[in-house]
Design a protein around this motif. Structure first.
Motif, short mmCIF file in Angstrom:
data_model
loop_
_atom_site.label_atom_id
_atom_site.label_comp_id
_atom_site.label_asym_id
_atom_site.label_seq_id
_atom_site.Cartn_x
_atom_site.Cartn_y
_atom_site.Cartn_z
N THR A 145 61.85 -22.86 -47.11
CA THR A 145 60.61 -22.81 -48.06
C THR A 145 60.89 -22.52 -49.45
O THR A 145 60.60 -22.90 -50.52
CB THR A 145 59.34 -22.17 -47.34
N VAL A 146 61.59 -21.30 -49.49
CA VAL A 146 62.07 -20.83 -50.83
C VAL A 146 63.03 -21.63 -51.57
O VAL A 146 62.91 -21.80 -52.67
CB VAL A 146 62.63 -19.55 -50.60
N ASN A 147 63.80 -22.24 -50.77
CA ASN A 147 64.70 -23.24 -51.45
C ASN A 147 64.04 -24.45 -51.84
O ASN A 147 64.04 -25.01 -53.02
CB ASN A 147 65.81 -23.77 -50.27
N HIS A 148 62.93 -24.97 -51.19
CA HIS A 148 62.30 -26.16 -51.77
C HIS A 148 61.41 -25.79 -52.90
O HIS A 148 61.36 -26.23 -53.96
CB HIS A 148 61.10 -26.43 -50.63
N LEU A 149 60.73 -24.36 -52.90
CA LEU A 149 60.00 -23.83 -54.11
C LEU A 149 60.91 -23.77 -55.15
O LEU A 149 60.55 -24.19 -56.48
CB LEU A 149 59.33 -22.59 -53.53
N ASN A 150 62.18 -23.13 -55.08
CA ASN A 150 62.97 -23.21 -56.08
C ASN A 150 63.29 -24.40 -56.69
O ASN A 150 63.32 -24.84 -57.98
CB ASN A 150 64.42 -22.39 -55.80
N LYS A 151 63.63 -25.35 -56.00
CA LYS A 151 64.00 -26.72 -56.45
C LYS A 151 62.70 -27.53 -57.15
O LYS A 151 63.13 -28.27 -58.08
CB LYS A 151 64.51 -27.90 -55.10
N GLU A 152 61.57 -27.33 -56.44
CA GLU A 152 60.36 -27.81 -57.24
C GLU A 152 59.83 -26.99 -58.42
O GLU A 152 58.99 -27.35 -58.96
CB GLU A 152 59.36 -27.89 -56.10
N LYS A 153 60.40 -25.77 -58.56
CA LYS A 153 60.12 -24.82 -59.56
C LYS A 153 58.24 -24.53 -59.39
O LYS A 153 58.02 -24.32 -60.49
CB LYS A 153 60.25 -25.35 -60.86
N VAL A 154 58.24 -24.41 -58.14
CA VAL A 154 56.73 -23.98 -57.80
C VAL A 154 56.92 -22.49 -57.75
O VAL A 154 57.64 -21.91 -56.78
CB VAL A 154 56.19 -24.82 -56.83
N LYS A 155 56.26 -21.67 -58.54
CA LYS A 155 56.32 -20.27 -58.52
C LYS A 155 55.16 -19.55 -58.35
O LYS A 155 54.94 -18.39 -57.84
CB LYS A 155 56.54 -19.67 -59.83
N SER A 156 53.66 -20.36 -58.19
CA SER A 156 52.64 -19.94 -57.79
C SER A 156 51.90 -20.70 -56.79
O SER A 156 51.92 -21.91 -56.89
CB SER A 156 51.81 -19.45 -58.81
N PHE A 157 51.38 -20.19 -55.71
CA PHE A 157 50.36 -21.01 -55.03
C PHE A 157 49.64 -20.23 -54.19
O PHE A 157 49.38 -18.79 -54.34
CB PHE A 157 51.47 -21.61 -53.88
N ILE A 158 48.46 -20.81 -53.57
CA ILE A 158 47.21 -19.96 -52.91
C ILE A 158 47.62 -19.68 -51.55
O ILE A 158 47.94 -20.57 -50.69
CB ILE A 158 45.95 -20.70 -53.37
N LEU A 159 47.39 -18.59 -51.07
CA LEU A 159 47.42 -18.21 -49.71
C LEU A 159 46.21 -18.51 -48.96
O LEU A 159 45.15 -17.99 -49.53
CB LEU A 159 47.76 -16.69 -49.49
N PHE A 160 46.04 -19.35 -48.04
CA PHE A 160 44.91 -19.48 -47.17
C PHE A 160 44.98 -17.97 -46.11
O PHE A 160 45.77 -18.06 -45.13
CB PHE A 160 44.86 -20.60 -46.28
N SER A 161 44.11 -17.16 -46.45
CA SER A 161 44.04 -15.72 -45.85
C SER A 161 43.01 -15.90 -44.54
O SER A 161 42.11 -16.71 -44.58
CB SER A 161 43.94 -14.73 -46.83
N ASN A 162 43.13 -14.86 -43.92
CA ASN A 162 42.22 -14.57 -42.73
C ASN A 162 40.92 -14.39 -43.53
O ASN A 162 40.70 -13.31 -44.17
CB ASN A 162 42.75 -13.78 -41.82
N PRO A 163 40.05 -15.04 -43.49
CA PRO A 163 38.60 -14.81 -44.28
C PRO A 163 37.88 -13.74 -43.71
O PRO A 163 37.02 -13.15 -44.51
CB PRO A 163 37.68 -16.01 -43.94
N ASP A 164 38.25 -12.92 -42.77
CA ASP A 164 37.57 -11.68 -42.18
C ASP A 164 37.88 -10.73 -42.80
O ASP A 164 37.48 -9.69 -43.20
CB ASP A 164 37.67 -11.61 -40.73
N SER A 165 39.40 -10.57 -43.00
CA SER A 165 39.99 -9.12 -43.89
C SER A 165 41.27 -9.34 -44.01
O SER A 165 42.28 -10.18 -43.33
CB SER A 165 39.61 -7.89 -42.89
#
Length: 173
Positions: A79-99
C-alpha cells in the motif's frame, strides 16, 4: 495449528491450500487497505497483490506463528508503495464510529462529519496505519512493530502523540 499445517502443505507443493489462507484473511486485508486508500478498486488490486507477494515469499516465513503480522507487513508495504507511486499523501480513515479510545463521534453526523474528515485528512499514511492497526485491528504494539519496522516503544509514543493530537483537534469541534 491448522494454519501451520496449511503453510507446510503449501510449501510441500499443495498450492491449492493457499485458498484457505486467502479465504481466512482476504476480508481483513481488504478492509485494512481500503481504510487507507479509500478506493474500492485500488483496495481490491492491492489486496490481490498482497496475496500474490505472500504466496511467492511464503518460503521466507521462518516463524509460522507470526503469519498474520507478516501478511499485514506485506499489505502495508504494498500500500505504501502504491501511495508513493500515485503521490497520494492524505486520505480519510474510516474509523470505528463508536470510539477511538476516549474520542466519540458519529460519522453520519452532518454537523461534525466534514470537520472529522478534515482532521483525518491531515494525518500521514503512517499515522493512519498506526491508528488502524491499533484501534480497528486491535493489534499489540509488538505486532504493529513487525509490520511497520519500528520498535514497540517508538510506536507506543507515536500513538500517544497521535491520540493527543486527535483529542486536541476534536476539542475544537
Amino acid at each position: 495449528m491448522v494454519l501451520d499445517n496449511t503453510i507446510s502443505n503449501i510449501l510441500e507443493g499443495n498450492e491449492d491450500e493457499f485458498n484457505i489462507i486467502v479465504q481466512t484473511y482476504q476480508q481483513q486485508i481488504f478492509s485494512y487497505i481500503y481504510r487507507i486508500v479509500k478506493n474500492r478498486q485500488d483496495a481490491e488490486d492491492l489486496t490481490q497483490d498482497t496475496f500474490i507477494k505472500a504466496y511467492k515469499k511464503l518460503d521466507s516465513l521462518l516463524d509460522k506463528s507470526v503469519f498474520k503480522s507478516w501478511l499485514y507487513q506485506i499489505a502495508y508495504r504494498t500500500t505504501v508503495n502504491h501511495l508513493n507511486k500515485e503521490k497520494v499523501k492524505s486520505f480519510i480513515l474510516f474509523s470505528n464510529p463508536d470510539s477511538i479510545n476516549e474520542i466519540s463521534y458519529e460519522l453520519n453526523d452532518r454537523e461534525y462529519g466534514e470537520k472529522i474528515s478534515e482532521i483525518f485528512a491531515t494525518l500521514s499514511y503512517k499515522e493512519h496505519t498506526l491508528l488502524t492497526l491499533r484501534v480497528i485491528e486491535e493489534m499489540s504494539y509488538l505486532e504493529i512493530s513487525q509490520i511497520m519496522g519500528k520498535s514497540p516503544a517508538v510506536l507506543r509514543k507515536r500513538y500517544e502523540r497521535l491520540i493527543s493530537k486527535l483529542k486536541e483537534n476534536f476539542e475544537e469541534v
